[in-house]
Motif scaffolding. Structure first.
Motif, PDB file in Angstrom:
ATOM      1  N   THR A 282     -10.686 -32.156 -80.864  1.00  0.00           N
ATOM      2  CA  THR A 282     -10.269 -32.056 -79.464  1.00  0.00           C
ATOM      3  C   THR A 282     -10.899 -33.198 -78.682  1.00  0.00           C
ATOM      4  OG1 THR A 282     -10.098 -29.656 -79.622  1.00  0.00           O
ATOM      5  CG2 THR A 282     -10.275 -30.602 -77.419  1.00  0.00           C
ATOM      6  N   ALA A 283     -10.112 -33.837 -77.829  1.00  0.00           N
ATOM      7  CA  ALA A 283     -10.609 -34.970 -77.044  1.00  0.00           C
ATOM      8  C   ALA A 283     -10.059 -34.909 -75.630  1.00  0.00           C
ATOM      9  CB  ALA A 283     -10.208 -36.285 -77.708  1.00  0.00           C
ATOM     10  N   ASP A 284     -10.878 -35.390 -74.707  1.00  0.00           N
ATOM     11  CA  ASP A 284     -10.407 -35.562 -73.328  1.00  0.00           C
ATOM     12  C   ASP A 284      -9.622 -36.859 -73.196  1.00  0.00           C
ATOM     13  OD1 ASP A 284     -11.840 -33.252 -72.044  1.00  0.00           O
ATOM     14  OD2 ASP A 284     -13.583 -34.359 -72.803  1.00  0.00           O
ATOM     15  N   LEU A 285     -10.033 -37.877 -73.975  1.00  0.00           N
ATOM     16  CA  LEU A 285      -9.396 -39.194 -73.912  1.00  0.00           C
ATOM     17  C   LEU A 285      -9.121 -39.682 -75.327  1.00  0.00           C
ATOM     18  CD1 LEU A 285      -8.443 -41.714 -72.372  1.00  0.00           C
ATOM     19  CD2 LEU A 285     -10.814 -42.549 -72.460  1.00  0.00           C
ATOM     20  N   VAL A 286      -7.857 -39.974 -75.603  1.00  0.00           N
ATOM     21  CA  VAL A 286      -7.441 -40.551 -76.881  1.00  0.00           C
ATOM     22  C   VAL A 286      -7.096 -42.012 -76.626  1.00  0.00           C
ATOM     23  CG1 VAL A 286      -5.787 -40.467 -78.787  1.00  0.00           C
ATOM     24  CG2 VAL A 286      -6.532 -38.343 -77.668  1.00  0.00           C
ATOM     25  N   VAL A 287      -7.765 -42.912 -77.351  1.00  0.00           N
ATOM     26  CA  VAL A 287      -7.538 -44.348 -77.181  1.00  0.00           C
ATOM     27  C   VAL A 287      -6.793 -44.871 -78.409  1.00  0.00           C
ATOM     28  CG1 VAL A 287      -8.582 -46.608 -76.805  1.00  0.00           C
ATOM     29  CG2 VAL A 287      -9.652 -44.549 -75.834  1.00  0.00           C
ATOM     30  N   GLY A 288      -5.572 -45.314 -78.214  1.00  0.00           N
ATOM     31  CA  GLY A 288      -4.801 -45.886 -79.305  1.00  0.00           C
ATOM     32  C   GLY A 288      -5.184 -47.337 -79.518  1.00  0.00           C
ATOM     33  N   ALA A 289      -5.944 -47.573 -80.580  1.00  0.00           N
ATOM     34  CA  ALA A 289      -6.330 -48.933 -80.966  1.00  0.00           C
ATOM     35  C   ALA A 289      -5.830 -49.171 -82.391  1.00  0.00           C
ATOM     36  CB  ALA A 289      -7.848 -49.090 -80.888  1.00  0.00           C
ATOM     37  N   ASP A 290      -4.665 -48.606 -82.681  1.00  0.00           N
ATOM     38  CA  ASP A 290      -4.172 -48.525 -84.053  1.00  0.00           C
ATOM     39  C   ASP A 290      -3.067 -49.521 -84.377  1.00  0.00           C
ATOM     40  OD1 ASP A 290      -2.702 -46.985 -82.222  1.00  0.00           O
ATOM     41  OD2 ASP A 290      -1.994 -45.593 -83.741  1.00  0.00           O
TER      42      ASP A 290
ATOM     43  N   HIS B 266       0.944 -44.342 -66.382  1.00  0.00           N
ATOM     44  CA  HIS B 266      -0.343 -43.735 -66.742  1.00  0.00           C
ATOM     45  C   HIS B 266      -0.178 -42.253 -67.059  1.00  0.00           C
ATOM     46  CE1 HIS B 266      -4.568 -42.814 -66.841  1.00  0.00           C
ATOM     47  NE2 HIS B 266      -4.405 -41.882 -65.912  1.00  0.00           N
ATOM     48  N   LYS B 267      -0.831 -41.844 -68.132  1.00  0.00           N
ATOM     49  CA  LYS B 267      -0.852 -40.429 -68.513  1.00  0.00           C
ATOM     50  C   LYS B 267      -2.303 -40.035 -68.774  1.00  0.00           C
ATOM     51  CE  LYS B 267       2.298 -38.597 -71.141  1.00  0.00           C
ATOM     52  NZ  LYS B 267       3.139 -38.197 -72.317  1.00  0.00           N
ATOM     53  N   LYS B 268      -2.764 -39.020 -68.087  1.00  0.00           N
ATOM     54  CA  LYS B 268      -4.160 -38.620 -68.240  1.00  0.00           C
ATOM     55  C   LYS B 268      -4.478 -38.256 -69.685  1.00  0.00           C
ATOM     56  CE  LYS B 268      -7.799 -35.575 -66.490  1.00  0.00           C
ATOM     57  NZ  LYS B 268      -8.167 -34.480 -65.573  1.00  0.00           N
ATOM     58  N   GLY B 269      -5.544 -38.830 -70.177  1.00  0.00           N
ATOM     59  CA  GLY B 269      -6.035 -38.476 -71.492  1.00  0.00           C
ATOM     60  C   GLY B 269      -5.580 -39.369 -72.629  1.00  0.00           C
ATOM     61  N   VAL B 270      -4.710 -40.362 -72.339  1.00  0.00           N
ATOM     62  CA  VAL B 270      -4.243 -41.272 -73.385  1.00  0.00           C
ATOM     63  C   VAL B 270      -4.169 -42.685 -72.822  1.00  0.00           C
ATOM     64  CG1 VAL B 270      -2.435 -41.823 -75.054  1.00  0.00           C
ATOM     65  CG2 VAL B 270      -2.829 -39.442 -74.398  1.00  0.00           C
ATOM     66  N   THR B 271      -4.662 -43.653 -73.586  1.00  0.00           N
ATOM     67  CA  THR B 271      -4.483 -45.049 -73.211  1.00  0.00           C
ATOM     68  C   THR B 271      -4.409 -45.900 -74.473  1.00  0.00           C
ATOM     69  OG1 THR B 271      -5.189 -46.786 -71.672  1.00  0.00           O
ATOM     70  CG2 THR B 271      -6.919 -45.732 -72.999  1.00  0.00           C
ATOM     71  N   LEU B 272      -4.081 -47.172 -74.295  1.00  0.00           N
ATOM     72  CA  LEU B 272      -3.869 -48.083 -75.411  1.00  0.00           C
ATOM     73  C   LEU B 272      -4.672 -49.364 -75.209  1.00  0.00           C
ATOM     74  CD1 LEU B 272       0.050 -47.892 -75.483  1.00  0.00           C
ATOM     75  CD2 LEU B 272      -1.530 -46.539 -76.887  1.00  0.00           C
ATOM     76  N   ILE B 273      -5.101 -49.966 -76.326  1.00  0.00           N
ATOM     77  CA  ILE B 273      -5.725 -51.279 -76.282  1.00  0.00           C
ATOM     78  C   ILE B 273      -5.264 -52.103 -77.481  1.00  0.00           C
ATOM     79  CG2 ILE B 273      -7.771 -50.488 -75.015  1.00  0.00           C
ATOM     80  CD1 ILE B 273      -9.359 -50.604 -77.606  1.00  0.00           C
ATOM     81  N   GLY B 274      -5.397 -53.418 -77.366  1.00  0.00           N
ATOM     82  CA  GLY B 274      -5.086 -54.308 -78.473  1.00  0.00           C
ATOM     83  C   GLY B 274      -3.606 -54.358 -78.784  1.00  0.00           C
ATOM     84  N   ASP B 275      -3.274 -54.525 -80.074  1.00  0.00           N
ATOM     85  CA  ASP B 275      -1.874 -54.646 -80.471  1.00  0.00           C
ATOM     86  C   ASP B 275      -1.070 -53.399 -80.154  1.00  0.00           C
ATOM     87  OD1 ASP B 275      -2.365 -57.191 -81.376  1.00  0.00           O
ATOM     88  OD2 ASP B 275      -2.291 -56.685 -83.510  1.00  0.00           O
ATOM     89  N   ALA B 276      -1.719 -52.266 -80.096  1.00  0.00           N
ATOM     90  CA  ALA B 276      -1.003 -51.040 -79.728  1.00  0.00           C
ATOM     91  C   ALA B 276      -0.424 -51.154 -78.322  1.00  0.00           C
ATOM     92  CB  ALA B 276      -1.936 -49.838 -79.806  1.00  0.00           C
ATOM     93  N   ALA B 277      -1.098 -51.920 -77.476  1.00  0.00           N
ATOM     94  CA  ALA B 277      -0.673 -52.076 -76.088  1.00  0.00           C
ATOM     95  C   ALA B 277       0.137 -53.335 -75.874  1.00  0.00           C
ATOM     96  CB  ALA B 277      -1.895 -52.099 -75.169  1.00  0.00           C
ATOM     97  N   ASN B 278      -0.249 -54.423 -76.526  1.00  0.00           N
ATOM     98  CA  ASN B 278       0.316 -55.735 -76.193  1.00  0.00           C
ATOM     99  C   ASN B 278       0.465 -56.620 -77.423  1.00  0.00           C
ATOM    100  OD1 ASN B 278      -1.943 -55.039 -73.824  1.00  0.00           O
ATOM    101  ND2 ASN B 278       0.111 -55.437 -73.058  1.00  0.00           N
ATOM    102  N   LEU B 279       1.133 -56.140 -78.454  1.00  0.00           N
ATOM    103  CA  LEU B 279       1.341 -56.938 -79.656  1.00  0.00           C
ATOM    104  C   LEU B 279       2.035 -58.242 -79.304  1.00  0.00           C
ATOM    105  CD1 LEU B 279       1.309 -57.181 -82.787  1.00  0.00           C
ATOM    106  CD2 LEU B 279       3.565 -56.062 -82.758  1.00  0.00           C
ATOM    107  N   MET B 280       1.409 -59.359 -79.692  1.00  0.00           N
ATOM    108  CA  MET B 280       1.970 -60.677 -79.393  1.00  0.00           C
ATOM    109  C   MET B 280       1.938 -61.537 -80.641  1.00  0.00           C
ATOM    110  SD  MET B 280      -1.238 -62.205 -77.150  1.00  0.00           S
ATOM    111  CE  MET B 280      -1.474 -60.672 -76.233  1.00  0.00           C
TER     112      MET B 280
END
Length: 386
Positions: free
Chosen positions: A150-158, A286-300
């Motif tokens: 269980t998490a309050d914040l899930v960070v997609g860095a996948d 924006h959705k509470k509890g989920v965000t993205l970083i890296g290629d998951a957010a901005n694949l270039m």
């Protein structure tokens, strides 16, 4: 933000962005857990070649992660050497190392530095993310082994094919029309080729194609052969002879020694990487509890040498946003982070897309060499040929 105000944070993916975030949070006394599908840090035999960390992004991130001195010790100034040719293999520009402030580091060494810097037990290996679903005000995260957290914040860095991204965005990755085949061999087996490549990064660009060669600290040479190909194009990577024959067919008429860079690749080192991107300027509501970083957010594309640096900067920025949030307001800071980081990443993606279309378009080696020269002159360095 005090520990009592910290959300329970699940970072999905152990690439540069996720690992920087984990370390940045730890340095600020905020607990987080990173879940990585690899069984161990050594699971990937070929984690790319090397990269340079830029001031204002990757270098700032490694400082924020508390690992700057370790990075500096592991970096190689000689890795800054640059040679650009066309298909004849004759140098158009040759820059030997100088104090550019962007020494190279092997990707696998950078990953190990970030893994070693993380708190003991904060990385859960062998955890393949399957899904996350809201349960009240939190998220239940499920993994392929049947475990759940269980998490309050899930960070997609996948990564570019993120399984977390659909939680916040319908965006799909797009094939650019090119594919890259990675190969590698021991430089000591072909000292004649090694002598032609210099100690850093070598580029041969012509006919809308590119061969890139990079040394790593273990004396290996990593090759990236990029050429036009439809999304359906498949290289038989499990059959080295057939794979090399197929790739060599794309470079007919190129200098024999450039073709040798492909022909002498070792079995087990061949990987196909279709060049895919997310829509330039990708954002999401924006959705509470989920965000993205890296290629998951901005694949270039790789044509601005910015992807890893932007991912690491995102890890730093998100870590700082969470660390500076007042009690109960961390989600506001995450939303602000998304706006800022999507703008920064969008600018980098636009430049990368422009570079790719120029270099693999009609500009070729001459345009790329001119850009290298301009960048060096900005640093007060006079490049030369030979």
């Amino acid at each position: 933000m005090s520990n009592t105000a910290s959300p329970r944070i699940a970072i999905i993916g152990g690439g540069p962005g996720g690992l920087v975030l984990l370390n940045v949070l730890a340095r600020r006394g905020i607990a987080a857990t990173l879940y990585e599908r690899d069984e161990s840090p050594a699971a990937r035999g070929q984690v790319g070649s090397c990269l340079d960390l830029h001031k204002g992004s990757g270098q700032d991130a490694i400082k924020g992660a508390g690992l700057y001195d370790e990075w500096l010790k592991a970096s190689r100034a000689e890795g800054e050497e640059r040679i650009v040719t066309d298909k004849t293999g004759v140098a158009i520009i040759h820059h030997r190392p100088a104090a550019t402030g962007k020494p190279e580091i092997d990707r696998k060494i950078l990953r190990q530095l970030l893994v070693d810097g993380a708190p003991t037990g904060s990385i859960k290996w062998g955890h393949t993310f399957v899904s996350a679903a809201p349960v009240g005000d939190v998220w239940e995260v499920s993994f392929a082994d049947g475990s759940k957290v269980t998490a309050d914040l899930v960070v997609g860095a996948d990564g570019g094919r993120s399984r977390v991204r659909p939680l916040v965005s319908d965006a799909q990755i797009v094939h650019t029309g090119w594919t890259t085949v990675e190969l590698a061999f021991d430089s000591r087996a072909r000292p004649d080729l090694a002598a032609r490549l210099g100690s850093g990064t070598f580029f041969a660009i012509d006919e809308h194609k590119r061969i890139v060669a990079q040394f790593t600290g273990d004396a290996r040479i990593h090759i990236g052969a990029t050429f036009p190909a439809p999304e359906s194009f498949v290289v038989p990577v499990d059959n080295a002879a057939a794979a090399k024959s197929l790739v060599l067919a794309q470079f007919e008429g190129w200098a024999p020694w450039l073709r040798d860079l492909i022909a002498c690749a070792e079995d087990g080192t061949i990987h196909q990487r279709p060049l895919t991107i997310l829509p330039v300027g990708h954002t999401w509501p924006h959705k509470k509890g989920v965000t993205l970083i890296g290629d998951a957010a901005n694949l270039m594309s790789t044509f601005a040498a910015a992807g890893a640096n932007i991912a690491m900067l995102a890890g730093l920025e998100l870590g700082q946003a969470l660390a500076t949030a007042s009690p109960g307001r961390w989600d506001e800071h995450v939303a602000q982070f998304e706006v800022k980081m999507c703008r920064i990443a969008g600018e980098a993606a636009a430049q990368s897309d422009k570079n790719m279309k120029e270099v693999l378009g009609d500009g070729g080696a001459q345009m790329f060499a001119a850009r290298v020269k301009r960048n060096l002159l900005k640093l007060g360095i006079e490049p030369y040929v030979g």
